[in-house]
Design an enzyme around this catalytic site. Structure first.
Site, PDB file in Angstrom:
ATOM      1  N   HIS A  54       0.681  -1.186   0.058  1.00  0.00           N
ATOM      2  CA  HIS A  54      -0.024   0.167   0.045  1.00  0.00           C
ATOM      3  C   HIS A  54       1.013   1.302  -0.077  1.00  0.00           C
ATOM      4  O   HIS A  54       1.810   1.061   0.382  1.00  0.00           O
ATOM      5  CB  HIS A  54      -0.869   0.070   1.269  1.00  0.00           C
ATOM      6  CG  HIS A  54      -1.846  -1.012   1.263  1.00  0.00           C
ATOM      7  ND1 HIS A  54      -3.142  -0.988   2.046  1.00  0.00           N
ATOM      8  CD2 HIS A  54      -1.948  -2.119   0.618  1.00  0.00           C
ATOM      9  CE1 HIS A  54      -3.933  -2.041   1.867  1.00  0.00           C
ATOM     10  NE2 HIS A  54      -3.256  -2.664   0.762  1.00  0.00           N
ATOM     11  N   GLU A  56       1.098   4.017   1.923  1.00  0.00           N
ATOM     12  CA  GLU A  56       1.528   4.058   3.161  1.00  0.00           C
ATOM     13  C   GLU A  56       2.776   3.418   3.599  1.00  0.00           C
ATOM     14  O   GLU A  56       3.789   3.617   4.031  1.00  0.00           O
ATOM     15  CB  GLU A  56       0.505   4.232   4.265  1.00  0.00           C
ATOM     16  CG  GLU A  56      -0.622   5.090   3.984  1.00  0.00           C
ATOM     17  CD  GLU A  56      -1.791   4.496   3.534  1.00  0.00           C
ATOM     18  OE1 GLU A  56      -2.982   4.936   3.650  1.00  0.00           O
ATOM     19  OE2 GLU A  56      -1.579   3.451   2.634  1.00  0.00           O
ATOM     20  N   CYS A  84      -5.533   1.977   6.104  1.00  0.00           N
ATOM     21  CA  CYS A  84      -6.584   0.871   6.612  1.00  0.00           C
ATOM     22  C   CYS A  84      -5.886   0.516   7.884  1.00  0.00           C
ATOM     23  O   CYS A  84      -4.937   0.729   8.265  1.00  0.00           O
ATOM     24  CB  CYS A  84      -6.097  -0.214   5.460  1.00  0.00           C
ATOM     25  SG  CYS A  84      -4.556  -0.962   5.437  1.00  0.00           S
ATOM     26  N   CYS A  87      -1.840  -0.233   7.614  1.00  0.00           N
ATOM     27  CA  CYS A  87      -1.358   0.965   7.213  1.00  0.00           C
ATOM     28  C   CYS A  87      -1.294   1.829   8.710  1.00  0.00           C
ATOM     29  O   CYS A  87      -0.299   2.494   9.000  1.00  0.00           O
ATOM     30  CB  CYS A  87      -1.712   1.649   6.135  1.00  0.00           C
ATOM     31  SG  CYS A  87      -1.401   0.685   4.677  1.00  0.00           S
TER      32      CYS A  87
END
Length: 147
Positions: A54, A56, A84, A87
């Site tokens: 992801h 992040e 999420c 993250c």
């Protein structure tokens, strides 16, 4: 490091929006310290064939490797989507001081993005950190990435 004369949250979110357009899915992230852009990244899940890639996670991994230090205390992260749970947990473990995001997890669910319906604030509340969270910065622009 990228220094900017434009050192307000809107400028940094514009950078995250631009970075999001480079990824597999339209998520972008920027880490800032003392009004300087320290790192930028986007989602590379499909490219890397890795579910943790992801934006992040990628930006945290990139900056901590560059700094040769796992601590990002005093740094802020700007993301197009609310982190999420994975993250948000990475933000906790890295010691980030602030999370600024555009679209919330609930907003992302409304545009059919697969999400785990646990807010980053819920993750932070159960952790040992006190991370400042700023929501809805360019929310509509972030949601428009999915159209």
């Amino acid at each position: 490091m990228l220094t900017s004369a434009y050192s307000n949250p809107e400028y940094f979110m514009h950078l995250a929006l631009a970075e999001a357009k480079e990824g597999d899915a339209p998520y972008g992230a920027v880490i800032v310290k003392d009004k300087e852009v320290m790192a930028v990244a986007h989602n590379t899940v499909r490219r890397d064939n890795h579910p943790s890639a992801h934006a992040e996670i990628n930006v945290i991994r990139s900056l901590t490797a560059k700094l040769k230090n796992p601590s990002l205390e005093g740094y802020s992260i700007y993301t197009t989507g609310e982190p999420c749970p994975m993250c948000a947990t990475a933000c906790v473990w890295s010691g980030l001081s602030e999370i600024v995001y555009g679209a919330s997890i609930q907003d992302l669910i409304t545009v059919n993005q697969a999400q785990i319906s646990i807010s980053c604030e819920e993750v932070i509340a159960k952790s040992f950190r006190n991370i400042k969270v700023t929501k809805n910065v360019f929310k509509n622009e972030c949601l428009n990435l999915f159209k």
